[in-house]
Design a protein around this motif. Structure first.
Motif, PDB file in Angstrom:
ATOM      1  N   LEU A 108      40.258 -30.049   4.215  1.00  0.00           N
ATOM      2  CA  LEU A 108      39.768 -29.972   5.601  1.00  0.00           C
ATOM      3  C   LEU A 108      40.223 -28.674   6.267  1.00  0.00           C
ATOM      4  CD1 LEU A 108      40.364 -33.642   6.864  1.00  0.00           C
ATOM      5  CD2 LEU A 108      38.195 -32.594   6.209  1.00  0.00           C
ATOM      6  N   VAL A 109      41.514 -28.321   6.025  1.00  0.00           N
ATOM      7  CA  VAL A 109      42.059 -27.077   6.603  1.00  0.00           C
ATOM      8  C   VAL A 109      41.313 -25.873   6.022  1.00  0.00           C
ATOM      9  CG1 VAL A 109      44.124 -25.610   6.745  1.00  0.00           C
ATOM     10  CG2 VAL A 109      44.345 -28.087   7.049  1.00  0.00           C
ATOM     11  N   ALA A 110      41.109 -25.906   4.685  1.00  0.00           N
ATOM     12  CA  ALA A 110      40.418 -24.794   4.015  1.00  0.00           C
ATOM     13  C   ALA A 110      38.993 -24.639   4.544  1.00  0.00           C
ATOM     14  CB  ALA A 110      40.407 -25.037   2.511  1.00  0.00           C
ATOM     15  N   LEU A 111      38.338 -25.788   4.807  1.00  0.00           N
ATOM     16  CA  LEU A 111      36.962 -25.762   5.324  1.00  0.00           C
ATOM     17  C   LEU A 111      36.903 -25.046   6.667  1.00  0.00           C
ATOM     18  CD1 LEU A 111      34.158 -26.950   4.524  1.00  0.00           C
ATOM     19  CD2 LEU A 111      34.692 -28.869   6.022  1.00  0.00           C
ATOM     20  N   GLU A 112      37.872 -25.384   7.544  1.00  0.00           N
ATOM     21  CA  GLU A 112      37.907 -24.752   8.867  1.00  0.00           C
ATOM     22  C   GLU A 112      38.239 -23.260   8.767  1.00  0.00           C
ATOM     23  OE1 GLU A 112      36.865 -26.035  11.745  1.00  0.00           O
ATOM     24  OE2 GLU A 112      36.291 -27.685  10.411  1.00  0.00           O
ATOM     25  N   LEU A 113      39.213 -22.940   7.907  1.00  0.00           N
ATOM     26  CA  LEU A 113      39.620 -21.538   7.753  1.00  0.00           C
ATOM     27  C   LEU A 113      38.488 -20.694   7.153  1.00  0.00           C
ATOM     28  CD1 LEU A 113      43.302 -21.901   6.439  1.00  0.00           C
ATOM     29  CD2 LEU A 113      42.583 -21.124   8.700  1.00  0.00           C
ATOM     30  N   SER A 114      37.721 -21.309   6.260  1.00  0.00           N
ATOM     31  CA  SER A 114      36.641 -20.547   5.604  1.00  0.00           C
ATOM     32  C   SER A 114      35.497 -20.223   6.569  1.00  0.00           C
ATOM     33  CB  SER A 114      36.102 -21.325   4.408  1.00  0.00           C
ATOM     34  OG  SER A 114      35.453 -22.489   4.847  1.00  0.00           O
ATOM     35  N   LYS A 115      35.411 -21.018   7.661  1.00  0.00           N
ATOM     36  CA  LYS A 115      34.370 -20.739   8.661  1.00  0.00           C
ATOM     37  C   LYS A 115      34.853 -19.706   9.678  1.00  0.00           C
ATOM     38  CE  LYS A 115      32.649 -25.487   8.693  1.00  0.00           C
ATOM     39  NZ  LYS A 115      32.845 -26.739   9.437  1.00  0.00           N
ATOM     40  N   GLY A 116      36.184 -19.639   9.849  1.00  0.00           N
ATOM     41  CA  GLY A 116      36.739 -18.785  10.897  1.00  0.00           C
ATOM     42  C   GLY A 116      37.449 -17.542  10.396  1.00  0.00           C
ATOM     43  N   PRO A 117      38.793 -17.550  10.549  1.00  0.00           N
ATOM     44  CA  PRO A 117      39.551 -16.315  10.303  1.00  0.00           C
ATOM     45  C   PRO A 117      39.534 -15.809   8.849  1.00  0.00           C
ATOM     46  CG  PRO A 117      41.037 -18.176  10.660  1.00  0.00           C
ATOM     47  CD  PRO A 117      39.665 -18.652  10.975  1.00  0.00           C
ATOM     48  N   LEU A 118      39.321 -16.708   7.892  1.00  0.00           N
ATOM     49  CA  LEU A 118      39.365 -16.278   6.490  1.00  0.00           C
ATOM     50  C   LEU A 118      37.978 -16.346   5.839  1.00  0.00           C
ATOM     51  CD1 LEU A 118      42.626 -18.186   5.437  1.00  0.00           C
ATOM     52  CD2 LEU A 118      42.439 -15.867   6.316  1.00  0.00           C
TER      53      LEU A 118
END
Lengths: 165, 70
Positions: A108-118
């Motif tokens: 879930l964290v990776a999903l959010e990060l992949s859409k935003g800062p990373l």
């Protein structure tokens, strides 16, 4: 760690689970190295790739002999070699639940990060990190739960008093 | 109020003059399973409890009992 000649099915099954956890820990390191390789310089990346290969070979050496012996025991229908009720099997299940929960949250964290800062990071990096976390948590929590080994407790004087003998 | 599980496996083992390893082999589990049950670290499955009772020739409730803790 290295089974004895008189190893029972239950002991072998415990040893198989222990070796599986060690292999998962090695695999977690392999995934971590794989994820790090994307950001490393060429020289370091080639060393990491070599280390991954060595770990993969060690993983096979660690697991395959016990797995083969366990399969042989199952073919011979030796009792206890598929012991889902024992302490070690129970702690493995608990560790698997922890590993899955960690993997789910990490996903879930990776999903959010992949859409935003990373957003510019390759998807394989996220997958490698999630897999490393999942396997790392599973193996470490299992190995910690099984780190204590009490010596075989024989019947003794204290029991004679207890039973009135 | 929660319940814990008390057991008398050590006592039965002493009566039968058996080590943990011998008992483990007799009922088809590992020694670690027996030692962790004895110290109350592991609550055994119904199958293991029944195997122990059958082996010792005693009712399950004679080997295992609930202890109420606040």
């Amino acid at each position: 760690m290295f089974g004895s000649k008189n190893e029972t099915g239950a002991q072998l099954y415990d040893r198989f689970l222990l070796r599986s956890a060690l292999s998962m820990l090695m695999l977690a390191v392999v995934y971590t190295l794989d994820a790090s390789r994307s950001f490393a310089a060429d020289d370091a990346a080639s060393i990491m790739k070599r280390a991954e290969g060595i770990l993969a070979i060690l993983l096979m050496i660690n697991l395959l002999p016990v797995m083969a012996k366990l399969m042989w025991f199952k073919v011979k229908r030796k009792p206890g070699c598929n012991d889902p009720d024992g302490f070690v099997a129970s702690t493995f299940k608990e560790a698997a639940v922890r590993g899955f929960s960690t993997g789910f949250i990490a996903m879930l964290v990776a999903l959010e990060l992949s859409k935003g800062p990373l957003a510019d990071w390759p998807a394989t990096v996220f997958l490698n990190i999630v897999l490393a976390l999942m396997l790392g948590v599973l193996s470490v929590s299992f190995l910690l739960a099984n780190r204590e080994t009490e010596p075989d407790e024989d019947f003794g004087d204290d029991l004679d008093k207890e039973t009135g003998a | 109020m929660s319940s814990g599980l008390d057991n008398r496996i050590r006592v039965f083992r002493a009566e039968h003059r058996m080590s943990q390893g011998e008992l483990a082999d007799a009922i088809g589990v590992s020694r670690k399973t027996i030692s962790t049950i004895e110290v109350g670290r592991f609550v055994p499955s119904t199958v293991i409890a029944l195997k122990l009772a059958k082996f010792f020739g005693a009712p399950v409730e004679e080997i295992f009992s609930l202890t109420n803790t606040k």
